[in-house]
Write an enzyme that holds these catalytic residues in place. Structure first.
Site, PDB file in Angstrom:
ATOM      1  CG  LEU A 156      -2.102   0.989   1.096  1.00 30.70           C
ATOM      2  CD1 LEU A 156      -3.130   0.500   0.071  1.00 30.70           C
ATOM      3  CD2 LEU A 156      -2.764   1.234   2.443  1.00 30.70           C
ATOM      4  N   GLY A 157       1.569   1.430  -1.117  1.00 29.80           N
ATOM      5  CA  GLY A 157       2.319   2.666  -1.337  1.00 29.80           C
ATOM      6  C   GLY A 157       1.449   3.634  -2.111  1.00 29.80           C
ATOM      7  NE  ARG A 158       5.197   7.764  -3.730  1.00 35.30           N
ATOM      8  CZ  ARG A 158       6.344   8.452  -3.688  1.00 35.30           C
ATOM      9  NH1 ARG A 158       6.334   9.761  -3.515  1.00 35.30           N
ATOM     10  NH2 ARG A 158       7.502   7.830  -3.839  1.00 35.30           N
ATOM     11  CB  ILE A 159       1.082   2.423  -7.335  1.00 36.63           C
ATOM     12  CG1 ILE A 159       1.941   3.374  -8.176  1.00 36.63           C
ATOM     13  CG2 ILE A 159       0.259   1.472  -8.198  1.00 36.63           C
ATOM     14  CD1 ILE A 159       2.972   2.687  -9.057  1.00 36.63           C
ATOM     15  NE  ARG A 179       9.143  -3.466   3.239  1.00 33.72           N
ATOM     16  CZ  ARG A 179       9.987  -3.115   2.263  1.00 33.72           C
ATOM     17  NH1 ARG A 179      11.039  -3.862   1.992  1.00 33.72           N
ATOM     18  NH2 ARG A 179       9.800  -2.036   1.538  1.00 33.72           N
ATOM     19  CB  ILE A 234       0.174  -3.497 -11.934  1.00 36.75           C
ATOM     20  CG1 ILE A 234      -0.403  -3.241 -10.537  1.00 36.75           C
ATOM     21  CG2 ILE A 234      -0.930  -3.841 -12.909  1.00 36.75           C
ATOM     22  CD1 ILE A 234       0.366  -2.285  -9.702  1.00 36.75           C
ATOM     23  NE  ARG A 236      10.241  -3.536 -11.877  1.00 40.62           N
ATOM     24  CZ  ARG A 236       9.571  -2.461 -12.291  1.00 40.62           C
ATOM     25  NH1 ARG A 236       8.254  -2.552 -12.507  1.00 40.62           N
ATOM     26  NH2 ARG A 236      10.195  -1.306 -12.463  1.00 40.62           N
ATOM     27  CG  ASP A 260       1.642  -4.308 -16.766  1.00 43.06           C
ATOM     28  OD1 ASP A 260       2.525  -3.646 -16.191  1.00 43.06           O
ATOM     29  OD2 ASP A 260       1.275  -4.064 -17.936  1.00 43.06           O
ATOM     30  CD  GLU A 265       8.435  -7.489 -17.624  1.00 47.46           C
ATOM     31  OE1 GLU A 265       8.849  -6.423 -18.119  1.00 47.46           O
ATOM     32  OE2 GLU A 265       7.726  -7.510 -16.612  1.00 47.46           O
ATOM     33  CG  HIS A 283       6.323  -3.831 -17.804  1.00 46.79           C
ATOM     34  ND1 HIS A 283       7.454  -4.289 -17.177  1.00 46.79           N
ATOM     35  CD2 HIS A 283       5.926  -2.747 -17.108  1.00 46.79           C
ATOM     36  CE1 HIS A 283       7.741  -3.510 -16.141  1.00 46.79           C
ATOM     37  NE2 HIS A 283       6.826  -2.569 -16.080  1.00 46.79           N
TER      38      HIS A 283
END
Ligand code: 8YV
Length: 319
Positions: A156-159, A179, A234, A236, A260, A265, A283
């Protein structure tokens, strides 16, 4: 080399010609991607280079950094920095910048887009119509309702917060795993990722990449999400045990996935390409004209700010 402009090494081109022009206004640019012998170019000019432009998907390792003895700033196009040896750079006093925030909306939009496409089988439906199957068979299979369902956000960061905002718009019940618990949000924290997966209908991966999150989403988490669950990634590819994911999707132990990003990749496991319960995209979460232009401009702002003030604008936090 004597020049009034700082020397900048560009590992890859910007997707906008005007950005290349702006770069050349402020820097003596060595476009490594144009060089016939990049190693020879670095050997000959490495000591002149003070700024490096790279990207979230361009390996920028200690071996290269150490060939640039006067490097002072690495400016990366992208929010993720797991492809860059940031700790090594920072230990050498090299500033590293990324492009946070400007891509939050598009990445979060795509996360919801992938969720809708996977749950409602939109890609399969498109193929169904294009194959002229409509009206000629037993009918298109039912999907899974998205609104009012339970969504677990991993990271739950900015994205992740932007994803939560969108999920609220679908009247979803939202929980998250980090975390550490956040005390600045009104969302339910689940300290156990397995418990979050067991609770959730949809699990959306929005963590950082790199060694700290490698295979965070492993076989027990995938099994807990279960045969009616959908996984969206979305973040890594490295965050998910891709072998366990493929096995669970093939066996039906996991209900579906919208992906994504992938472990290696642009290589995507062939087994995934045969499954109707999987949506695969290359991606593209930040890949809109508006957002890639904003990212490009932020890279330029970082490089220019460093040249004029000695400080980048959006530094990667100390590792
Ligand atoms: C792109 C990304 O792959 O920002 C990131 O971390 O993964 C995506 O936005 C990247 O920005 C390409 O330069």
């Amino acid at each position: 080399m004597t020049t009034s402009k700082p020397v900048l090494l560009e590992l890859l081109p910007f997707p906008f010609p005007e950005a290349e022009e702006r770069l050349s206004e402020h820097f003596d640019v060595i476009r490594l991607w144009k060089e016939s012998d990049p190693e020879a170019t670095i050997a000959a000019k490495g000591q002149d280079i003070t700024v490096l432009v790279t990207s979230a998907m361009t390996a920028t390792r200690a071996e290269l950094i150490d060939k640039l003895p006067n490097l002072k700033a690495i400016c990366s196009n992208g929010v993720g920095y797991d492809a860059i040896d940031v700790k090594h750079a920072q230990q050498k006093g090299i500033q590293v910048s990324n492009t946070p925030d400007v891509l939050n909306d598009c990445v979060a939009d795509e996360a919801l887009g992938l969720l809708l496409a996977t749950a409602r089988k939109l890609s399969l439906a498109d193929r169904y119509v294009r194959a002229n199957k409509w009206g000629k068979d037993a009918g298109f299979p039912l999907g899974i309702k998205v609104s009012h369902k339970k969504i677990g956000i991993v990271g739950l960061g900015r994205i992740g917060m932007a994803i939560a905002q969108r999920a609220a718009g679908f009247d979803m019940d939202i929980r998250y795993h980090n975390r550490n618990q956040r005390h600045d949000v009104d969302l339910t924290y689940e300290p156990s990722l397995v418990e979050l997966a067991a609770w959730a209908d949809f699990l959306v991966i929005a963590t950082v990449g790199g060694t700290s999150t490698r295979h965070l989403v492993d076989q027990p988490v995938i099994k807990a999400l279960g045969p009616n669950g959908i996984l969206i990634n979305i973040a890594r590819g490295s965050v998910v045990d891709e072998t366990a994911l493929v096995d669970a999707l093939v066996s039906g132990e996991l209900g579906g996935a919208g992906l994504d990003v992938y472990a290696s990749e642009p290589n995507v496991p062939d087994a995934l390409k045969t499954l109707d319960n999987v949506v695969l995209v290359p991606h593209i979460a930040s890949a809109t004209t508006e957002t890639r232009l904003a990212m490009t401009n932020l890279v330029l702002e970082n490089a220019e700010a460093f040249a004029s003030t000695g400080k980048v604008v959006t530094p990667v936090p100390p590792l």
